[in-house]
Scaffold this motif. Sequence first.
Motif, PDB file in Angstrom:
ATOM      1  N   ASP A 442      -5.936   5.446   3.923  1.00  0.00           N
ATOM      2  CA  ASP A 442      -5.049   5.784   2.819  1.00  0.00           C
ATOM      3  C   ASP A 442      -3.653   5.258   3.090  1.00  0.00           C
ATOM      4  O   ASP A 442      -3.236   5.093   4.246  1.00  0.00           O
ATOM      5  N   LEU A 443      -2.940   5.036   2.010  1.00  0.00           N
ATOM      6  CA  LEU A 443      -1.520   4.712   2.050  1.00  0.00           C
ATOM      7  C   LEU A 443      -0.778   5.945   1.553  1.00  0.00           C
ATOM      8  O   LEU A 443      -0.978   6.377   0.417  1.00  0.00           O
ATOM      9  N   VAL A 444       0.085   6.510   2.406  1.00  0.00           N
ATOM     10  CA  VAL A 444       0.700   7.805   2.137  1.00  0.00           C
ATOM     11  C   VAL A 444       2.208   7.619   2.029  1.00  0.00           C
ATOM     12  O   VAL A 444       2.820   6.922   2.849  1.00  0.00           O
ATOM     13  N   PHE A 445       2.801   8.269   1.021  1.00  0.00           N
ATOM     14  CA  PHE A 445       4.240   8.234   0.787  1.00  0.00           C
ATOM     15  C   PHE A 445       4.794   9.643   0.921  1.00  0.00           C
ATOM     16  O   PHE A 445       4.215  10.600   0.395  1.00  0.00           O
ATOM     17  N   PHE A 446       5.949   9.758   1.610  1.00  0.00           N
ATOM     18  CA  PHE A 446       6.620  11.037   1.808  1.00  0.00           C
ATOM     19  C   PHE A 446       8.060  10.935   1.308  1.00  0.00           C
ATOM     20  O   PHE A 446       8.674   9.868   1.348  1.00  0.00           O
ATOM     21  N   ASP A 447       8.566  12.093   0.875  1.00  0.00           N
ATOM     22  CA  ASP A 447       9.974  12.185   0.509  1.00  0.00           C
ATOM     23  C   ASP A 447      10.805  12.269   1.777  1.00  0.00           C
ATOM     24  O   ASP A 447      10.524  13.072   2.673  1.00  0.00           O
ATOM     25  N   THR A 448      11.841  11.454   1.863  1.00  0.00           N
ATOM     26  CA  THR A 448      12.629  11.397   3.093  1.00  0.00           C
ATOM     27  C   THR A 448      13.383  12.691   3.343  1.00  0.00           C
ATOM     28  O   THR A 448      13.543  13.108   4.493  1.00  0.00           O
ATOM     29  N   GLU A 449      13.870  13.344   2.304  1.00  0.00           N
ATOM     30  CA  GLU A 449      14.679  14.543   2.485  1.00  0.00           C
ATOM     31  C   GLU A 449      13.834  15.736   2.912  1.00  0.00           C
ATOM     32  O   GLU A 449      14.188  16.454   3.843  1.00  0.00           O
ATOM     33  N   THR A 450      12.715  15.952   2.239  1.00  0.00           N
ATOM     34  CA  THR A 450      11.889  17.132   2.520  1.00  0.00           C
ATOM     35  C   THR A 450      10.630  16.832   3.306  1.00  0.00           C
ATOM     36  O   THR A 450       9.996  17.749   3.824  1.00  0.00           O
ATOM     37  N   PHE A 451      10.262  15.557   3.397  1.00  0.00           N
ATOM     38  CA  PHE A 451       9.036  15.120   4.059  1.00  0.00           C
ATOM     39  C   PHE A 451       7.796  15.709   3.383  1.00  0.00           C
ATOM     40  O   PHE A 451       6.750  15.893   4.017  1.00  0.00           O
ATOM     41  N   ALA A 452       7.916  16.003   2.090  1.00  0.00           N
ATOM     42  CA  ALA A 452       6.760  16.446   1.317  1.00  0.00           C
ATOM     43  C   ALA A 452       5.980  15.220   0.849  1.00  0.00           C
ATOM     44  O   ALA A 452       6.565  14.174   0.517  1.00  0.00           O
ATOM     45  N   GLU A 453       4.678  15.329   0.843  1.00  0.00           N
ATOM     46  CA  GLU A 453       3.837  14.201   0.448  1.00  0.00           C
ATOM     47  C   GLU A 453       4.025  13.922  -1.040  1.00  0.00           C
ATOM     48  O   GLU A 453       3.721  14.758  -1.895  1.00  0.00           O
ATOM     49  N   ALA A 454       4.531  12.734  -1.351  1.00  0.00           N
ATOM     50  CA  ALA A 454       4.804  12.365  -2.737  1.00  0.00           C
ATOM     51  C   ALA A 454       3.591  11.759  -3.418  1.00  0.00           C
ATOM     52  O   ALA A 454       3.323  12.041  -4.588  1.00  0.00           O
ATOM     53  N   TYR A 455       2.865  10.914  -2.697  1.00  0.00           N
ATOM     54  CA  TYR A 455       1.704  10.259  -3.320  1.00  0.00           C
ATOM     55  C   TYR A 455       0.806   9.719  -2.222  1.00  0.00           C
ATOM     56  O   TYR A 455       1.269   9.354  -1.135  1.00  0.00           O
ATOM     57  N   ARG A 456      -0.486   9.644  -2.530  1.00  0.00           N
ATOM     58  CA  ARG A 456      -1.479   9.122  -1.585  1.00  0.00           C
ATOM     59  C   ARG A 456      -2.595   8.466  -2.387  1.00  0.00           C
ATOM     60  O   ARG A 456      -3.041   8.988  -3.405  1.00  0.00           O
ATOM     61  N   PHE A 457      -3.029   7.287  -1.919  1.00  0.00           N
ATOM     62  CA  PHE A 457      -4.166   6.624  -2.550  1.00  0.00           C
ATOM     63  C   PHE A 457      -4.904   5.800  -1.508  1.00  0.00           C
ATOM     64  O   PHE A 457      -4.339   5.404  -0.479  1.00  0.00           O
ATOM     65  N   SER A 458      -6.165   5.534  -1.776  1.00  0.00           N
ATOM     66  CA  SER A 458      -7.023   4.793  -0.854  1.00  0.00           C
ATOM     67  C   SER A 458      -6.873   3.298  -1.090  1.00  0.00           C
ATOM     68  O   SER A 458      -6.707   2.837  -2.223  1.00  0.00           O
ATOM     69  N   VAL A 459      -6.940   2.529  -0.008  1.00  0.00           N
ATOM     70  CA  VAL A 459      -6.804   1.068  -0.097  1.00  0.00           C
ATOM     71  C   VAL A 459      -8.154   0.372  -0.198  1.00  0.00           C
ATOM     72  O   VAL A 459      -8.195  -0.859  -0.289  1.00  0.00           O
ATOM     73  N   GLY A 460      -9.256   1.097  -0.145  1.00  0.00           N
ATOM     74  CA  GLY A 460     -10.569   0.464  -0.245  1.00  0.00           C
ATOM     75  C   GLY A 460     -11.499   0.952   0.836  1.00  0.00           C
ATOM     76  O   GLY A 460     -11.414   2.093   1.302  1.00  0.00           O
ATOM     77  N   GLU A 461     -12.385   0.072   1.257  1.00  0.00           N
ATOM     78  CA  GLU A 461     -13.408   0.430   2.234  1.00  0.00           C
ATOM     79  C   GLU A 461     -12.976   0.147   3.668  1.00  0.00           C
ATOM     80  O   GLU A 461     -13.822   0.053   4.550  1.00  0.00           O
ATOM     81  N   ALA A 462     -11.721  -0.026   3.915  1.00  0.00           N
ATOM     82  CA  ALA A 462     -11.235  -0.350   5.257  1.00  0.00           C
ATOM     83  C   ALA A 462     -10.018   0.509   5.576  1.00  0.00           C
ATOM     84  O   ALA A 462      -9.434   1.162   4.703  1.00  0.00           O
ATOM     85  N   SER A 463      -9.637   0.503   6.854  1.00  0.00           N
ATOM     86  CA  SER A 463      -8.467   1.247   7.303  1.00  0.00           C
ATOM     87  C   SER A 463      -7.213   0.407   7.146  1.00  0.00           C
ATOM     88  O   SER A 463      -7.263  -0.815   7.006  1.00  0.00           O
ATOM     89  N   VAL A 464      -6.077   1.077   7.212  1.00  0.00           N
ATOM     90  CA  VAL A 464      -4.778   0.408   7.142  1.00  0.00           C
ATOM     91  C   VAL A 464      -4.339   0.087   8.564  1.00  0.00           C
ATOM     92  O   VAL A 464      -4.198   0.986   9.399  1.00  0.00           O
TER      93      VAL A 464
END
Length: 649
Positions: A442-464
Motif C-alpha cells: 500500500d501507499l499510505v499518506f499521513f497528516d504532518t501535524e497530527t500524523f493521522a492517516e489521510a489516505y491509503r490505496f493499494s499499488v497492485g499485486e506487488a510491494s512498494v
Amino acid sequence: KQWYQRRVAITAGGLISDIKHSEYSAEKNIGSDTVNKNNNEKKSEKHAKVFNIDQMMSDFNKKVENTKISTIDKAIIDDDNDADNMSSIMGFSGFGKMSTTKSKAAKKEAPKKEAAKASSEVPQSADSIKSNDSTQNTELSDSDEDLSDEETEITDATQLLPISHEIKLNHAIKAVSGLALDPAGARLVTGSQDSDVKYWDFNAMDSRFQSFRTIQPMENYQISSIEYSITGDSTLIASGGAQAQVLDRDGSQLYQCRKGDMYIVDMGRTNGHVSSLYNAVWHTKDRNIFMTSSSDCTVRLWDINVTKNQKTVIKMRGSNGKKISPTHCAFNKDSSMIAVATVDGALSLFSSKGPFVRPKICNKAAHQNGTETSCLRFATDGNKLLSRGGDDTMKLWDIRSIAKPLHVASNLDNVFTGTDCCFSADEKFVMTGTSVKRGSGDLVFFDTETFAEAYRFSVGEASVSKILWHPKLNQIVVGCSNGIVKVYYSPQLSSRGVLLCAAKPRRRQAKNDEIPTGLSQQILNPYSLPMFRENRFLYAKRRKDKARRDPMLSSAPDKPAYGLDAHKTKGCSASAYISKQLALDVHGPPAEEEDPREVLLKYAEVCEKDPYWIAPAYGPETKTSFQEVTEETLSEEPVPKKPMYFYNK
C-alpha cells in the motif's frame, strides 16, 4: 474603542443570524409524521451541539456589560436586518470558534445535499408520497446523516493528492531498488536488483513509454540507491559493490571511488570502502561532494576533484563501543548536519564541520534493536527528521529534543530493506509504502501535524520498494517489487513530466518498414522478354538457397597453405608477396630449388687452397674424390629409397 465596539456588533449580528436561522429551520422541518419529528429532533440536537447557543449568548452578554455599549450600539445589535446586511457584505457571519464550527457544519451538509439530490431521483412509494404531499423535498436516510468526519477528511485529501491518474513503466523482472528525477523533472533514472539502470526522457517518450538507454555500471552488483546532483548534470549510483560511481546525464562514467584494503583492521586508514554500500547522497550545497554508507561500519565523504582517497571518514560505534554497521545516511537542507541510522536502532547526528569522534546528538533506542532503518528524510526547516524503521514504524523527530518522537505511525509492514519515506512539496503530508512477503503493498499518506492517516490505496499485486515525490512536478513515482515503475499524477495538480508523454500519440512506422524493400515498387510480368524481366524479390532464406545451387557462389575457398609446399602456392596477398621477395633477396632461393652438387663444388677450390678446416678431419694425404659424370651414369635409374616405418611405442 470604536473598532472594538464595531467588532462586537458584527459578532453579535452573526450570532443572532445563526440562531434565527437554526430556529427557522427547526420550525420549517416540523411535519405531521412522527419520522419527520424524530429527524427534526436529531437535527436540533446537532445544531445545539455545534452552536452552543446558551453558552455563546451568556458570553456575549458579559462582553456587552463589560464594555458598556452605548444605546446606539445596542440599537445596531437589535436591528436584525442590519446584521444580516453586514454579514452578507463582509462574507462571514462570525469570528473565532463560531466560524470554524460553521465551516465544519457546511462540510458535513455538502455531502448530505448531494445524497439528497441523488435520492430525489429514486421513485418514492405511495406512503411516502402521501406523507409528503405538502412538501416535495425528500428526507435523508439515517445512514447518510451519520456521515463521519473521517470520510469528509478523506475526500478532501484525495483532492489534494496527485493520484487520480497512473502510468506504468516496465523496468525489469526483479524489484526496483533505485529512483531519481532530475531537478527540472525531465529525466527519470531507475535501477533494480538485476544491476540494470535505465534512462527515461519524458520529453522524447510517447505513449509506449520506452526507455532510451540501458546500462550496467556495476556489472553484476545490484543497485542500492540512485540520486541526481543539485544541478542535474550527474547521477550518483551506489551498488552492492564497494565503489560508488558518478555518471553524466547520458550514462558515461565521470568518477569512481577507490576501493580500500580489506586486510587493514582500522577502517580509518584505508582509502575507500571494503564492503557493500547501503546508499549514497549528494551534498545539498556543493555539487562536488557526496556521502556514502557501507557495511564496513563507516560513513565516508568524497570529493570528485580528489581521486586518491576520501575526504572524511566517520567510524560508527554502538553503545558498547564496538563497531556497528550504518544502514542509511542523509544531509539536512543546508548540509550542516549529518544523520546516520545504524543496525542497533540508534539515530546519530553529526555536525558536518566535525568532530566525528562521537555524535553531537544521539538516541540509542530510536527504533528496535536488530532492525534496519531503511530511510531518513529531513524537512525544509532542518529541525524535523522522518525515519522509516524496520520495526514496521515511521517516526517524526525534532532534533532539538530527540529523546522522544513527535509522532509515531505503526503497523506499516517493512520487509524490503530500502523502503522509503518522504515529505510532500508543501510538507502537509508524509508518504511511505508497505512491503510484504506475499500480497500487495500500500501507499499510505499521513497528516504532518497530527500524523493521522489521510489516505491509503493499494499499488497492485506487488510491494512498494521505492517512492519519490517530486516537488516541482507534483508527481509520485513508485517502484514495485515486480520490476514495474508506476507514476501517479493529476492533470489539475501536476505539471509537465508524465503529462508531456501521456497524451502523445505513438509514432507511426514508415511504409518501407511495414513492406519489404523493393516489393511495393516491383512489377510482376511473367510473359515479358528475358531482357525486360525484373528480378523478383527474395527473402533471406530463398536467397541463401539460390546461392547454394549456384556453383560459382557456393564454391569452396582454397585451403590455407602450410608445410614445406607453402611457398609454392600461387595466390597470396600483396603484403605476403612483398615479404617473400625481401626474404629471397636476403637469403637467396630456398634449398629445394638448387642442385646440392653445385652447392658443394663451390667450396672445392677453397678447400684445396686453404685446407685449414678440412685437414684435421680428413688428414693431409686424403683427397676428395667425386664421381665423374658420364652418359652411363646419367642413363642409370636412381636407386629407390627404402620406405620408412614408424612404430608406436
